[in-house]
Design an enzyme around this catalytic site. Structure first.
Site: not given
Length: 223
Positions: A85, A197, A199
């Site tokens: 990002c 993302h 994560e």
């Protein structure tokens, strides 16, 4: 292999990335940008957030720091560099990856889960991946990837926005990116930028849909 997760002023996702790396079996630590020593690491991740408040353009101030000069040295040595990002924005602003990340076509911040079709399996995070369609969240206002050379864009593309069946079309393009591109990598595959993302899709308890496809990318890094 030890991975550095760089913390700039305004970075917000470093802890999530760090925990996802540990879950994937990757040795990692969070490093403040001024304390970064590239000789200690074989990989580095620039996580999401709003480095330096995203003043001027998203990622532009971080891209001009001494830290990124050191990251460039790592990339030139063949070490792994990943930008997620805002980290992706830093990579293109610094010239580590070609292209630009422009404001979303609707000029609004977009936060949603998307499907992604993997089209390159020769990068540090997709090598050996046994899935073609992944599901992960995006959260950005400037994520529209653009490159004025379409053939280069095709060559660099790693993941494309798609539907649940892997179909790639304008209807499932959330931000107007050229060719539906959500992630790119350099020719060698050791420098990767992505708007999704991973994560946030690494733990069932914190994943809204229960998906953990993001963890597969971090496990790829371990391999």
């Amino acid at each position: 292999m030890k991975t550095a997760v760089i913390k700039f002023p305004g970075t917000t996702c470093e802890i999530d990335v760090y925990k996802a790396l540990l879950e994937a079996g990757v040795e990692a630590e969070i490093v403040k940008y001024k304390d970064f020593d590239p000789d200690k690491y074989s990989a580095v991740i620039l996580p999401g957030g709003f480095s330096f408040g995203d003043y001027l353009r998203a990622g532009s101030i971080a891209a001009s720091t001494e830290t990124i000069k050191k990251v460039k040295e790592m990339a030139d040595e063949g070490k792994i560099v990943i930008g997620i990002c805002n980290g992706f924005q830093i990579l293109v602003e610094s010239g580590l990856l070609e292209g630009a990340l422009l404001p979303n076509l609707n000029l609004r911040f977009i936060s949603k889960w998307v499907y992604l079709r993997v089209v390159r399996f020769d990068t540090a995070v997709t090598r050996g991946l046994n899935k073609t369609i992944l599901k992960m969240p995006i959260a950005h206002a400037e994520g529209r990837f653009y490159l004025d050379n379409v053939e280069k864009a095709k060559k660099y593309a790693v993941m494309l926005y798609c539907d649940e069946n892997g179909n790639v079309n304008d209807m499932v393009n959330p931000n107007g990116s050229i060719l539906n591109i959500a992630s790119i990598a350099n020719e060698e595959g050791n420098v990767i930028g992505m708007m999704p993302h991973p994560e946030r899709a690494s733990f069932k308890l914190t994943s809204i849909t229960g998906e953990t496809d993001g963890l597969l990318l971090f496990k790829g890094l371990r391999k």
